[in-house]
Design an enzyme around this catalytic site. Structure first.
Site, PDB file in Angstrom:
ATOM      1  N   ALA A  43       1.060  -1.151   0.069  1.00 16.47           N
ATOM      2  CA  ALA A  43       0.083  -0.014  -0.020  1.00 16.47           C
ATOM      3  C   ALA A  43       0.815   1.307   0.003  1.00 16.47           C
ATOM      4  CB  ALA A  43      -0.945   0.127   1.147  1.00 16.47           C
ATOM      5  N   PRO A  44       0.650   2.253  -0.815  1.00 15.74           N
ATOM      6  CA  PRO A  44      -1.000   2.465  -1.347  1.00 15.74           C
ATOM      7  C   PRO A  44      -0.741   1.863  -2.548  1.00 15.74           C
ATOM      8  CG  PRO A  44       0.383   4.416  -1.410  1.00 15.74           C
ATOM      9  CD  PRO A  44       1.258   3.591  -0.838  1.00 15.74           C
ATOM     10  N   GLY A  45       0.084   1.250  -3.072  1.00 15.76           N
ATOM     11  CA  GLY A  45       0.020   0.640  -4.565  1.00 15.76           C
ATOM     12  C   GLY A  45       0.996   1.365  -5.797  1.00 15.76           C
ATOM     13  N   GLY A  46       1.551   2.243  -5.460  1.00 16.85           N
ATOM     14  CA  GLY A  46       2.594   2.634  -6.508  1.00 16.85           C
ATOM     15  C   GLY A  46       3.253   1.752  -7.198  1.00 16.85           C
ATOM     16  N   LYS A  47       3.915   0.695  -6.317  1.00 18.93           N
ATOM     17  CA  LYS A  47       4.804  -0.331  -7.295  1.00 18.93           C
ATOM     18  C   LYS A  47       3.928  -1.426  -7.981  1.00 18.93           C
ATOM     19  CE  LYS A  47       8.881   1.520  -4.976  1.00 18.93           C
ATOM     20  NZ  LYS A  47       7.929   2.535  -3.710  1.00 18.93           N
ATOM     21  N   GLU A  51      -0.437  -6.417   2.197  1.00 15.74           N
ATOM     22  CA  GLU A  51      -0.306  -5.308   3.110  1.00 15.74           C
ATOM     23  C   GLU A  51      -0.705  -5.667   4.388  1.00 15.74           C
ATOM     24  OE1 GLU A  51       0.892  -2.108   2.883  1.00 15.74           O
ATOM     25  OE2 GLU A  51       0.152  -2.074   5.005  1.00 15.74           O
ATOM     26  N   ARG A  56      -4.665   0.967   5.399  1.00 16.99           N
ATOM     27  CA  ARG A  56      -3.911   1.414   3.975  1.00 16.99           C
ATOM     28  C   ARG A  56      -4.506   0.444   2.937  1.00 16.99           C
ATOM     29  NH1 ARG A  56       0.890   4.496   4.469  1.00 16.99           N
ATOM     30  NH2 ARG A  56       2.050   3.425   2.770  1.00 16.99           N
ATOM     31  N   ASP A  60       9.419  -3.920  -0.428  1.00 22.29           N
ATOM     32  CA  ASP A  60       9.526  -2.463  -0.643  1.00 22.29           C
ATOM     33  C   ASP A  60       9.161  -2.035   1.112  1.00 22.29           C
ATOM     34  OD1 ASP A  60       9.813   0.207  -1.557  1.00 22.29           O
ATOM     35  OD2 ASP A  60       7.802   0.558  -1.627  1.00 22.29           O
ATOM     36  N   CYS A 102      13.000   3.684   1.465  1.00 20.80           N
ATOM     37  CA  CYS A 102      13.383   5.080   0.891  1.00 20.80           C
ATOM     38  C   CYS A 102      13.882   5.803   2.130  1.00 20.80           C
ATOM     39  CB  CYS A 102      11.823   5.794   0.375  1.00 20.80           C
ATOM     40  SG  CYS A 102      10.889   5.797   2.025  1.00 20.80           S
TER      41      CYS A 102
HETATM   42  C1  SAM Z   1       7.259   1.857   2.036  1.00 19.24           C
HETATM   43  S1  SAM Z   1       5.541   1.454   2.274  1.00 19.24           S
HETATM   44  C2  SAM Z   1       5.103   0.765   0.608  1.00 19.24           C
HETATM   45  C3  SAM Z   1       5.102   1.561  -0.453  1.00 19.24           C
HETATM   46  C4  SAM Z   1       4.257   0.768  -1.794  1.00 19.24           C
HETATM   47  N1  SAM Z   1       5.131  -0.299  -2.132  1.00 19.24           N
HETATM   48  C5  SAM Z   1       4.142   1.728  -2.839  1.00 19.24           C
HETATM   49  O1  SAM Z   1       5.070   1.790  -3.638  1.00 19.24           O
HETATM   50  O2  SAM Z   1       3.254   2.464  -2.793  1.00 19.24           O
HETATM   51  C6  SAM Z   1       5.637  -0.029   3.374  1.00 19.24           C
HETATM   52  C7  SAM Z   1       4.265  -0.643   3.594  1.00 19.24           C
HETATM   53  O3  SAM Z   1       4.393  -1.764   4.430  1.00 19.24           O
HETATM   54  C8  SAM Z   1       3.346  -2.072   5.308  1.00 19.24           C
HETATM   55  N2  SAM Z   1       3.872  -2.751   6.282  1.00 19.24           N
HETATM   56  C9  SAM Z   1       4.381  -2.542   7.577  1.00 19.24           C
HETATM   57  N3  SAM Z   1       4.643  -3.508   8.340  1.00 19.24           N
HETATM   58  C10 SAM Z   1       4.217  -4.660   7.480  1.00 19.24           C
HETATM   59  C11 SAM Z   1       4.446  -6.102   7.720  1.00 19.24           C
HETATM   60  N4  SAM Z   1       5.018  -6.716   8.846  1.00 19.24           N
HETATM   61  N5  SAM Z   1       3.858  -6.757   6.560  1.00 19.24           N
HETATM   62  C12 SAM Z   1       3.660  -6.513   5.574  1.00 19.24           C
HETATM   63  N6  SAM Z   1       3.511  -5.029   5.357  1.00 19.24           N
HETATM   64  C13 SAM Z   1       3.811  -4.004   6.427  1.00 19.24           C
HETATM   65  C14 SAM Z   1       3.260  -0.646   5.690  1.00 19.24           C
HETATM   66  O4  SAM Z   1       1.702  -0.324   6.221  1.00 19.24           O
HETATM   67  C15 SAM Z   1       3.424   0.320   4.623  1.00 19.24           C
HETATM   68  O5  SAM Z   1       2.300   0.383   3.734  1.00 19.24           O
END
Ligand code: SAM
Length: 291
Positions: A104-108, A126, A131, A169, A220
């Site tokens: 989330a939010p799904g860019g990749k 996610e 999210r 990610d 990031c």
């Molecule tokens: C960097 S963001 C991802 C951004 C996404 N890849 C994009 O490009 O839009 C990291 C995500 O990991 C989620 N997250 C945190 N802990 C997690 C877990 N243990 N398992 C899966 N997702 C997790 C967060 O809620 C967040 O949405």
């Protein structure tokens, strides 16, 4: 960011860039974009094409890239230029089965669906229920219908399926973006704490890659505790790192930091700093599963 002065070459250029407002950018969504996409975009914004990603357009230092009808029609996704690098490096192809563990939010996720032209499967996982809503909205808006969503802790994804390609990610301290938004930086302790979760997510995800399949780990943030240290801890006899090549200015991963050795292999990984693309900071590592 003074703590990274020693590891960021061209520190002055870095500092100058983070003091400015970020350059907004969008990624064309080829699943929805019409033939007149560029023409329409140029009517709404002052556009400069990315030098290395044919789908990315820089719109200048503006704060409202989501206002165009093209956005609501799903013809583009508002995305940092540097944030498009992990999927370019993963290089999903039509027909691939791809897992995105933290989506989330799904860019990749939507970028992967575009790359595979909605053939094959993208499993978009996610952990946060809240999210998931933005993930669903973005999948729907962009027509990324090869995406199947999953609401699990990434450390608990069942191991009954193996994937051609996996993206981790990871949740991170976000230094690569919050330094530009003048937000408070994470403490040294916070970055060390989150690295345990990152190692667990990455190790788990490596179990889900097919033999000879690939996995990309990205964050990031600049912190070596969340980047090179995590990668060095996850490497084992069944995996190796592949050297990442990029067609724009970037830095290589660190072999050591503050007396901690991560190994010469880290030179195969990349660090993208804000001044490289006038965009957010990113770290990317690419693993290959042995046969
Ligand atoms: C960097 S963001 C991802 C951004 C996404 N890849 C994009 O490009 O839009 C990291 C995500 O990991 C989620 N997250 C945190 N802990 C997690 C877990 N243990 N398992 C899966 N997702 C997790 C967060 O809620 C967040 O949405």
């Amino acid at each position: 960011m003074e703590k990274y002065k020693e590891i960021i070459p061209e520190y002055k250029a870095f500092q100058k860039e983070v003091e400015k407002d970020p350059v907004a950018s969008v990624r064309r969504n080829n699943l929805k974009a019409r033939p007149d996409f560029e023409e329409k975009l140029a009517k709404d914004f002052e556009v400069e094409k990315s030098s290395w990603n044919k789908d990315v357009y820089r719109l200048g230092r503006i704060d409202n890239p989501g206002t165009s009808m093209l956005h609501w029609r799903g013809e583009y996704y508002v995305q940092e230029e540097s944030a498009t690098a992990p999927v370019e490096i993963l290089n999903p192809k039509p027909g691939d089965h791809v897992l995105d563990t933290c989506s989330a939010p799904g860019g990749k996720t939507t970028q992967i669906a575009d790359k595979i032209n909605n053939t094959g499967i993208v499993v978009a996982n996610e952990k946060s229920g809240q999210r998931m809503k933005s993930l669903h909205a973005n999948v729907y808006r962009t027509g990324a219908f090869s995406a199947n969503t999953l609401n699990l802790d990434g450390r608990r994804i069942p191991e009954d399926t193996e994937y051609d390609k996996v993206l981790v990610d990871a949740p991170c301290s976000g230094e690569g973006n919050n330094c530009r938004r003048k937000e408070k930086a994470a403490s040294e302790q916070q970055t060390k704490d989150i690295s345990k979760l990152q190692v667990d997510l990455l190790k788990k995800a490596l179990n889900l890659v097919k033999p000879r399949g690939t996995l990309v780990y990205s964050t990031c943030t600049f912190s070596p505790w969340e980047n090179e240290q995590v990668v060095s801890k996850a490497l084992n006899d069944t995996t190796s790192l592949e050297r990442i090549k990029l067609d724009f200015n970037h830095c290589r991963g660190l072999e050591s930091f503050e007396g901690e050795e991560f190994g010469s292999e880290m030179d195969k990984t990349v660090r993208i700093y804000p001044h490289h693309l006038k965009s957010g900071g990113m770290y990317v590592a690419k693993f290959r599963k042995k046969s």
